[in-house]
Design an enzyme around this catalytic site. Structure first.
Site, PDB file in Angstrom:
ATOM      1  N   ASN A  75       2.206 -17.564  64.382  1.00 12.63           N
ATOM      2  CA  ASN A  75       3.224 -16.669  64.938  1.00 12.63           C
ATOM      3  C   ASN A  75       3.554 -17.161  66.347  1.00 12.63           C
ATOM      4  O   ASN A  75       2.787 -16.953  67.274  1.00 12.63           O
ATOM      5  CB  ASN A  75       2.657 -15.237  64.965  1.00 12.63           C
ATOM      6  CG  ASN A  75       3.580 -14.253  65.661  1.00 12.63           C
ATOM      7  OD1 ASN A  75       4.741 -14.561  65.947  1.00 12.63           O
ATOM      8  ND2 ASN A  75       3.067 -13.071  65.943  1.00 12.63           N
TER       9      ASN A  75
ATOM     10  N   LYS B 149       5.806 -16.150  68.296  1.00 14.86           N
ATOM     11  CA  LYS B 149       6.365 -15.081  69.151  1.00 14.86           C
ATOM     12  C   LYS B 149       7.635 -15.599  69.843  1.00 14.86           C
ATOM     13  O   LYS B 149       8.385 -16.338  69.213  1.00 14.86           O
ATOM     14  CB  LYS B 149       5.302 -14.594  70.138  1.00 14.86           C
ATOM     15  CG  LYS B 149       4.003 -14.226  69.408  1.00 14.86           C
ATOM     16  CD  LYS B 149       3.024 -13.464  70.221  1.00 14.86           C
ATOM     17  CE  LYS B 149       1.796 -13.176  69.377  1.00 14.86           C
ATOM     18  NZ  LYS B 149       0.818 -12.361  70.039  1.00 14.86           N
TER      19      LYS B 149
ATOM     20  N   HIS C  25       4.284  -5.918  63.624  1.00 11.18           N
ATOM     21  CA  HIS C  25       3.373  -6.484  64.620  1.00 11.18           C
ATOM     22  C   HIS C  25       3.188  -5.469  65.749  1.00 11.18           C
ATOM     23  O   HIS C  25       4.127  -4.759  66.105  1.00 11.18           O
ATOM     24  CB  HIS C  25       3.949  -7.800  65.161  1.00 11.18           C
ATOM     25  CG  HIS C  25       2.956  -8.549  65.985  1.00 11.18           C
ATOM     26  ND1 HIS C  25       2.675  -8.204  67.284  1.00 11.18           N
ATOM     27  CD2 HIS C  25       2.157  -9.598  65.691  1.00 11.18           C
ATOM     28  CE1 HIS C  25       1.734  -9.024  67.747  1.00 11.18           C
ATOM     29  NE2 HIS C  25       1.401  -9.877  66.798  1.00 11.18           N
TER      30      HIS C  25
ATOM     31  N   GLU D  60       3.134  -5.740  68.821  1.00 14.01           N
ATOM     32  CA  GLU D  60       4.069  -5.878  69.949  1.00 14.01           C
ATOM     33  C   GLU D  60       5.380  -5.169  69.639  1.00 14.01           C
ATOM     34  O   GLU D  60       6.015  -4.594  70.528  1.00 14.01           O
ATOM     35  CB  GLU D  60       4.281  -7.370  70.266  1.00 14.01           C
ATOM     36  CG  GLU D  60       3.074  -7.958  70.985  1.00 14.01           C
ATOM     37  CD  GLU D  60       2.799  -9.423  70.695  1.00 14.01           C
ATOM     38  OE1 GLU D  60       3.701 -10.127  70.222  1.00 14.01           O
ATOM     39  OE2 GLU D  60       1.656  -9.866  70.954  1.00 14.01           O
TER      40      GLU D  60
ATOM     41  N   GLY E   5      -4.157 -11.898  71.989  1.00 18.43           N
ATOM     42  CA  GLY E   5      -3.781 -12.590  73.221  1.00 18.43           C
ATOM     43  C   GLY E   5      -4.736 -12.372  74.384  1.00 18.43           C
ATOM     44  O   GLY E   5      -4.403 -12.654  75.532  1.00 18.43           O
TER      45      GLY E   5
ATOM     46  N   SER F 219      -6.762 -13.534  68.813  1.00 19.50           N
ATOM     47  CA  SER F 219      -7.528 -14.552  69.544  1.00 19.50           C
ATOM     48  C   SER F 219      -8.290 -15.522  68.633  1.00 19.50           C
ATOM     49  O   SER F 219      -9.419 -15.913  68.927  1.00 19.50           O
ATOM     50  CB  SER F 219      -8.484 -13.893  70.548  1.00 19.50           C
ATOM     51  OG  SER F 219      -7.744 -13.238  71.558  1.00 19.50           O
TER      52      SER F 219
HETATM   53  P1  PGA Z   1      -3.207 -14.348  69.377  1.00 21.98           P
HETATM   54  O1  PGA Z   1      -2.038 -13.514  68.667  1.00 21.98           O
HETATM   55  O2  PGA Z   1      -3.744 -15.311  68.377  1.00 21.98           O
HETATM   56  O3  PGA Z   1      -2.525 -15.031  70.536  1.00 21.98           O
HETATM   57  O4  PGA Z   1      -4.233 -13.371  69.813  1.00 21.98           O
HETATM   58  C1  PGA Z   1      -2.160 -13.080  67.350  1.00 21.98           C
HETATM   59  C2  PGA Z   1      -0.940 -12.300  66.949  1.00 21.98           C
HETATM   60  O5  PGA Z   1      -0.392 -11.566  67.766  1.00 21.98           O
HETATM   61  O6  PGA Z   1      -0.489 -12.387  65.795  1.00 21.98           O
END
Ligand code: PGA
Length: 243
Positions: free
Chosen positions: A8, A10, A96, A98, A176, A207
């Site tokens: 992803n 983003k 998601h 976010e 993240g 993460s």
């Molecule tokens: P990350 O994000 O691996 O940077 O923690 C995962 C995600 O939001 O899908």
């Protein structure tokens, strides 16, 4: 059963030159992909370029990071599942955290999107997960159960291929932050989800890096949803090339 590795991206990177650079490096470095389905979800604006260039590429599939629930019409700024399907996408990330938190997407909206995506014969990747506060208060299972219940409402009595729905368990506090959820803790949620969703793929996200990726796969997750590390070709390829 293939392991799903989803990147992803983003809202990254800031231009097409960089996007192509990252993509080409990933494509070059991926070796061990036969028992895996590798999916990259870049920003919409880069999808056309990638999909046009690699028609015969067997290694990588593509997905959107979101979509709307209608297929055509006066919905300024939105992209429909059919458009993504016609472009050559196979998957769409939905719900998601976010989008839930920053863009105030509700379970009702997500539920409509899941239905539209399944109708377009695409595979939705539904993200669920608890906040740190909810976890501390012991509400993890309750929150996830509620999300699943509400988000699947629209498809309850439909004849859609519900096994095409993929669930990604993404504890919000692990996204993240570099503080991945311990595989043993994530496993408890996996088992909880598995009770209801017997045939669906269940992924872990939050993460993930080349050090911890295998722990989740060993634990029984069917794949990974990777944010930050999917933009680092070496890291991403390491995760994929692990047997
Ligand atoms: P990350 O994000 O691996 O940077 O923690 C995962 C995600 O939001 O899908």
């Amino acid at each position: 059963m293939k392991t799903l590795i989803v990147g992803n991206w983003k809202m990254n990177p800031e231009n097409l030159v960089k996007a192509k650079e990252i993509f080409n490096l990933i494509n070059k470095k991926i070796k061990n992909f036969r028992n895996k389905e590798i999916i990259i979800c870049p920003p919409f604006v880069y999808l056309t370029e990638f999909l046009g260039k690699i028609k015969n590429n067997k290694k990588i599939k593509f997905g959107g990071q979101d979509c709307f629930w209608e297929n055509l019409g006066a919905f300024t700024g939105e992209i429909s599942p059919t458009m993504l399907k016609n472009l050559g996408c196979d998957y769409i990330i939905l719900g998601h955290s976010e989008r839930r938190q920053i863009l105030k997407e509700t379970d009702e909206m997500i539920s409509k999107k899941i239905k539209a995506v399944l109708e377009a014969k695409l595979k939705p990747i539904l993200c669920v997960g608890e906040t740190e506060k909810e976890r501390t208060e012991g509400k993890t299972f309750e929150v996830i159960k509620n999300q699943i219940q509400e988000d699947l409402k629209e498809i309850e009595n439909c004849k859609l291929k519900i096994e095409n729905l993929i669930i990604a368990y993404e504890p919000i506090w692990a996204i993240g932050t570099g503080r991945a959820c311990q595989a043993s803790e994530a496993k408890e949620v996996l088992l909880f989800l598995r009770k209801e969703l017997k045939k669906n793929y269940i992924l872990y996200g939050g993460s993930v890096n080349s050090q911890n990726a295998k722990d989740y796969l060993k634990t029984g997750f069917n794949g990974l949803l990777i944010g930050g590390a999917s933009l680092k070709p070496d890291e991403f390829a390491k995760i994929i090339n692990f047997n």
